[in-house]
Design a protein around this motif. Sequence first.
Motif, PDB file in Angstrom:
ATOM      1  N   GLY A  69       0.788  -1.218   0.000  1.00 57.66           N
ATOM      2  CA  GLY A  69       0.000   0.000   0.000  1.00 57.66           C
ATOM      3  C   GLY A  69       0.823   1.272   0.000  1.00 57.66           C
ATOM      4  O   GLY A  69       0.266   2.368   0.119  1.00 57.66           O
ATOM      5  N   HIS A  70       2.131   1.168  -0.134  1.00 61.70           N
ATOM      6  CA  HIS A  70       2.983   2.363  -0.142  1.00 61.70           C
ATOM      7  C   HIS A  70       2.734   3.177  -1.406  1.00 61.70           C
ATOM      8  O   HIS A  70       2.675   2.619  -2.506  1.00 61.70           O
ATOM      9  CB  HIS A  70       4.458   1.952  -0.057  1.00 61.70           C
ATOM     10  CG  HIS A  70       5.381   3.076   0.265  1.00 61.70           C
ATOM     11  ND1 HIS A  70       5.760   4.015  -0.667  1.00 61.70           N
ATOM     12  CD2 HIS A  70       5.994   3.433   1.427  1.00 61.70           C
ATOM     13  CE1 HIS A  70       6.575   4.889  -0.107  1.00 61.70           C
ATOM     14  NE2 HIS A  70       6.736   4.567   1.165  1.00 61.70           N
ATOM     15  N   PRO A  71       2.615   4.508  -1.298  1.00 61.20           N
ATOM     16  CA  PRO A  71       2.242   5.322  -2.461  1.00 61.20           C
ATOM     17  C   PRO A  71       3.324   5.476  -3.524  1.00 61.20           C
ATOM     18  O   PRO A  71       3.014   5.825  -4.670  1.00 61.20           O
ATOM     19  CB  PRO A  71       1.902   6.679  -1.845  1.00 61.20           C
ATOM     20  CG  PRO A  71       2.695   6.737  -0.582  1.00 61.20           C
ATOM     21  CD  PRO A  71       2.712   5.325  -0.070  1.00 61.20           C
ATOM     22  N   THR A  72       4.589   5.247  -3.182  1.00 66.33           N
ATOM     23  CA  THR A  72       5.664   5.459  -4.162  1.00 66.33           C
ATOM     24  C   THR A  72       6.620   4.262  -4.195  1.00 66.33           C
ATOM     25  O   THR A  72       7.830   4.421  -4.308  1.00 66.33           O
ATOM     26  CB  THR A  72       6.452   6.754  -3.850  1.00 66.33           C
ATOM     27  OG1 THR A  72       7.021   6.658  -2.524  1.00 66.33           O
ATOM     28  CG2 THR A  72       5.543   7.972  -3.911  1.00 66.33           C
ATOM     29  N   GLN A  73       6.082   3.079  -4.111  1.00 66.16           N
ATOM     30  CA  GLN A  73       6.902   1.867  -4.061  1.00 66.16           C
ATOM     31  C   GLN A  73       7.689   1.663  -5.352  1.00 66.16           C
ATOM     32  O   GLN A  73       7.165   1.812  -6.449  1.00 66.16           O
ATOM     33  CB  GLN A  73       5.999   0.652  -3.813  1.00 66.16           C
ATOM     34  CG  GLN A  73       6.751  -0.676  -3.765  1.00 66.16           C
ATOM     35  CD  GLN A  73       5.815  -1.855  -3.574  1.00 66.16           C
ATOM     36  OE1 GLN A  73       4.617  -1.681  -3.317  1.00 66.16           O
ATOM     37  NE2 GLN A  73       6.334  -3.058  -3.697  1.00 66.16           N
ATOM     38  N   LYS A  74       8.966   1.311  -5.212  1.00 63.26           N
ATOM     39  CA  LYS A  74       9.801   0.990  -6.360  1.00 63.26           C
ATOM     40  C   LYS A  74       9.742  -0.515  -6.647  1.00 63.26           C
ATOM     41  O   LYS A  74       9.694  -1.334  -5.720  1.00 63.26           O
ATOM     42  CB  LYS A  74      11.253   1.393  -6.095  1.00 63.26           C
ATOM     43  CG  LYS A  74      11.469   2.901  -5.928  1.00 63.26           C
ATOM     44  CD  LYS A  74      11.094   3.671  -7.176  1.00 63.26           C
ATOM     45  CE  LYS A  74      11.433   5.153  -7.081  1.00 63.26           C
ATOM     46  NZ  LYS A  74      10.626   5.860  -6.071  1.00 63.26           N
ATOM     47  N   PRO A  75       9.769  -0.917  -7.917  1.00 61.53           N
ATOM     48  CA  PRO A  75       9.703  -2.338  -8.277  1.00 61.53           C
ATOM     49  C   PRO A  75      10.996  -3.075  -7.924  1.00 61.53           C
ATOM     50  O   PRO A  75      12.096  -2.516  -8.016  1.00 61.53           O
ATOM     51  CB  PRO A  75       9.506  -2.306  -9.795  1.00 61.53           C
ATOM     52  CG  PRO A  75       9.080  -0.907 -10.116  1.00 61.53           C
ATOM     53  CD  PRO A  75       9.737  -0.033  -9.090  1.00 61.53           C
ATOM     54  N   GLU A  76      10.855  -4.336  -7.543  1.00 63.62           N
ATOM     55  CA  GLU A  76      12.032  -5.152  -7.231  1.00 63.62           C
ATOM     56  C   GLU A  76      12.933  -5.296  -8.457  1.00 63.62           C
ATOM     57  O   GLU A  76      14.157  -5.333  -8.330  1.00 63.62           O
ATOM     58  CB  GLU A  76      11.593  -6.530  -6.725  1.00 63.62           C
ATOM     59  CG  GLU A  76      10.926  -6.500  -5.359  1.00 63.62           C
ATOM     60  CD  GLU A  76      10.496  -7.872  -4.875  1.00 63.62           C
ATOM     61  OE1 GLU A  76      10.900  -8.884  -5.494  1.00 63.62           O
ATOM     62  OE2 GLU A  76       9.762  -7.958  -3.871  1.00 63.62           O
ATOM     63  N   LYS A  77      12.346  -5.398  -9.636  1.00 66.76           N
ATOM     64  CA  LYS A  77      13.136  -5.545 -10.857  1.00 66.76           C
ATOM     65  C   LYS A  77      14.054  -4.349 -11.057  1.00 66.76           C
ATOM     66  O   LYS A  77      15.226  -4.499 -11.424  1.00 66.76           O
ATOM     67  CB  LYS A  77      12.207  -5.720 -12.055  1.00 66.76           C
ATOM     68  CG  LYS A  77      12.926  -5.945 -13.385  1.00 66.76           C
ATOM     69  CD  LYS A  77      11.922  -6.092 -14.517  1.00 66.76           C
ATOM     70  CE  LYS A  77      12.608  -6.364 -15.851  1.00 66.76           C
ATOM     71  NZ  LYS A  77      11.637  -6.448 -16.962  1.00 66.76           N
ATOM     72  N   LEU A  78      13.544  -3.151 -10.825  1.00 66.56           N
ATOM     73  CA  LEU A  78      14.331  -1.934 -10.953  1.00 66.56           C
ATOM     74  C   LEU A  78      15.526  -1.968 -10.008  1.00 66.56           C
ATOM     75  O   LEU A  78      16.662  -1.662 -10.388  1.00 66.56           O
ATOM     76  CB  LEU A  78      13.438  -0.732 -10.645  1.00 66.56           C
ATOM     77  CG  LEU A  78      14.108   0.640 -10.675  1.00 66.56           C
ATOM     78  CD1 LEU A  78      13.717   1.376 -11.952  1.00 66.56           C
ATOM     79  CD2 LEU A  78      13.688   1.475  -9.482  1.00 66.56           C
ATOM     80  N   LEU A  79      15.275  -2.364  -8.762  1.00 65.45           N
ATOM     81  CA  LEU A  79      16.328  -2.397  -7.747  1.00 65.45           C
ATOM     82  C   LEU A  79      17.309  -3.530  -8.010  1.00 65.45           C
ATOM     83  O   LEU A  79      18.505  -3.403  -7.735  1.00 65.45           O
ATOM     84  CB  LEU A  79      15.685  -2.534  -6.364  1.00 65.45           C
ATOM     85  CG  LEU A  79      14.828  -1.316  -5.994  1.00 65.45           C
ATOM     86  CD1 LEU A  79      13.816  -1.674  -4.924  1.00 65.45           C
ATOM     87  CD2 LEU A  79      15.690  -0.152  -5.540  1.00 65.45           C
ATOM     88  N   LEU A 121      22.867  -0.025   2.080  1.00 64.43           N
ATOM     89  CA  LEU A 121      22.135   0.855   3.001  1.00 64.43           C
ATOM     90  C   LEU A 121      21.036   1.591   2.250  1.00 64.43           C
ATOM     91  O   LEU A 121      21.270   2.148   1.181  1.00 64.43           O
ATOM     92  CB  LEU A 121      23.078   1.877   3.633  1.00 64.43           C
ATOM     93  CG  LEU A 121      22.410   2.947   4.521  1.00 64.43           C
ATOM     94  CD1 LEU A 121      21.823   2.323   5.779  1.00 64.43           C
ATOM     95  CD2 LEU A 121      23.405   4.050   4.883  1.00 64.43           C
ATOM     96  N   ASP A 122      19.829   1.576   2.847  1.00 70.54           N
ATOM     97  CA  ASP A 122      18.715   2.361   2.324  1.00 70.54           C
ATOM     98  C   ASP A 122      18.134   3.181   3.475  1.00 70.54           C
ATOM     99  O   ASP A 122      17.405   2.659   4.309  1.00 70.54           O
ATOM    100  CB  ASP A 122      17.636   1.446   1.741  1.00 70.54           C
ATOM    101  CG  ASP A 122      16.506   2.231   1.084  1.00 70.54           C
ATOM    102  OD1 ASP A 122      16.401   3.445   1.334  1.00 70.54           O
ATOM    103  OD2 ASP A 122      15.720   1.626   0.322  1.00 70.54           O
ATOM    104  N   PRO A 123      18.442   4.469   3.541  1.00 71.89           N
ATOM    105  CA  PRO A 123      17.981   5.295   4.662  1.00 71.89           C
ATOM    106  C   PRO A 123      16.548   5.811   4.521  1.00 71.89           C
ATOM    107  O   PRO A 123      16.040   6.449   5.440  1.00 71.89           O
ATOM    108  CB  PRO A 123      18.975   6.451   4.672  1.00 71.89           C
ATOM    109  CG  PRO A 123      19.433   6.564   3.272  1.00 71.89           C
ATOM    110  CD  PRO A 123      19.394   5.186   2.679  1.00 71.89           C
ATOM    111  N   PHE A 124      15.912   5.560   3.378  1.00 70.68           N
ATOM    112  CA  PHE A 124      14.504   5.922   3.181  1.00 70.68           C
ATOM    113  C   PHE A 124      13.793   4.675   2.646  1.00 70.68           C
ATOM    114  O   PHE A 124      13.336   4.648   1.501  1.00 70.68           O
ATOM    115  CB  PHE A 124      14.372   7.091   2.202  1.00 70.68           C
ATOM    116  CG  PHE A 124      15.133   8.332   2.610  1.00 70.68           C
ATOM    117  CD1 PHE A 124      14.579   9.254   3.485  1.00 70.68           C
ATOM    118  CD2 PHE A 124      16.408   8.571   2.112  1.00 70.68           C
ATOM    119  CE1 PHE A 124      15.278  10.404   3.852  1.00 70.68           C
ATOM    120  CE2 PHE A 124      17.117   9.714   2.466  1.00 70.68           C
ATOM    121  CZ  PHE A 124      16.550  10.631   3.346  1.00 70.68           C
ATOM    122  N   ALA A 125      13.678   3.655   3.468  1.00 71.71           N
ATOM    123  CA  ALA A 125      13.392   2.299   3.001  1.00 71.71           C
ATOM    124  C   ALA A 125      11.948   2.060   2.598  1.00 71.71           C
ATOM    125  O   ALA A 125      11.668   1.068   1.915  1.00 71.71           O
ATOM    126  CB  ALA A 125      13.804   1.289   4.075  1.00 71.71           C
ATOM    127  N   GLY A 126      11.005   2.893   3.020  1.00 74.61           N
ATOM    128  CA  GLY A 126       9.622   2.673   2.633  1.00 74.61           C
ATOM    129  C   GLY A 126       9.131   1.296   3.042  1.00 74.61           C
ATOM    130  O   GLY A 126       9.339   0.850   4.171  1.00 74.61           O
TER     131      GLY A 126
END
Length: 318
Positions: free
Chosen positions: A221-231, A246-251
Amino acid sequence: MRSKRNKTIDFTLDEASPDLLAKIVKAADQKDLSTLCNKVINGDSFKVMQGLTAETVDLALIDPPYNLNKKYDGLTFKKMTDDEYRQYTQQWIDLLKPLLKKNASIYVFADWATSISLAPVLAENFTIQNRITWQREKGRGSQRNWKNSMEDIWFLTANGADYTFNVDQVKQRRQVVAPYKKDGVARDWQATSAGNFRDTMPSNFWDDISIPYWSMPENTGHPTQKPEKLLAKIILASSNPGDFILDPFAGSGSSLVTAAKLDRHFLGIEQSLLYCAWAQYRLDHVSDDKSIQGYTDGVFWERNTLAAQRKLKRQNNS
């Protein structure tokens, strides 16, 4: 009633199990953050990063709030002036830089407008290697402007030319429309029962990314989720198994889940306890399914090629 095919992770904190919540590290209750690894930390990134160990990060994935008015689980990020946003950016950069190894890579996400503010600050602090543009096919149209369907990812390095880049691990498999043969032999492509394909070198324009939607297990339900494929593209290219991310804005934890699937160590910081819970839930289920949508047989496939992927996998396994 939700459809049985709807796999969206969007439970409330009241619905989360005590065991799941207990796995999340509460920054306010933790005296020593320096030894943490493979954890989700609930706290303010600007405070938490001050307690992390210097020169330990191989790859930093930075997806800060874009300079827009946006609500995140009851928290509102208010749009700043360009100067204010550049100051905000410099603040997290000053905290991040001591944590980076000398050969670390950094990827910073932005929309087109935020990119304009970011670029000069990033150039002052890091070596800009490239700017990736990826096609985010969702979004609302406009009667008086072009629809925003692209976003940027800045590829940066901490120390110039000394960095990891595994180009052979991020090739894209494209369908060959007009296959060329020399002396009757396929040239730079392969014929399979699923079609004709060529594994191409990766570029800085990514048009093969699907935004998570309701029937995908990674969707939250996160409004700006990034796709796993992209990452996965970033993680495979700019780190090695066992490296620390490190991800300091992990969502909702997409970068952490992808890192775990690809055998990297990680640490995520997120201000929302609800998003931390969704991230931890996803991490708890990584061992159930380590697949990444659109990434099969060590290559990234174009969109809408799932049938071909499955057919070729069955052929290779037979």
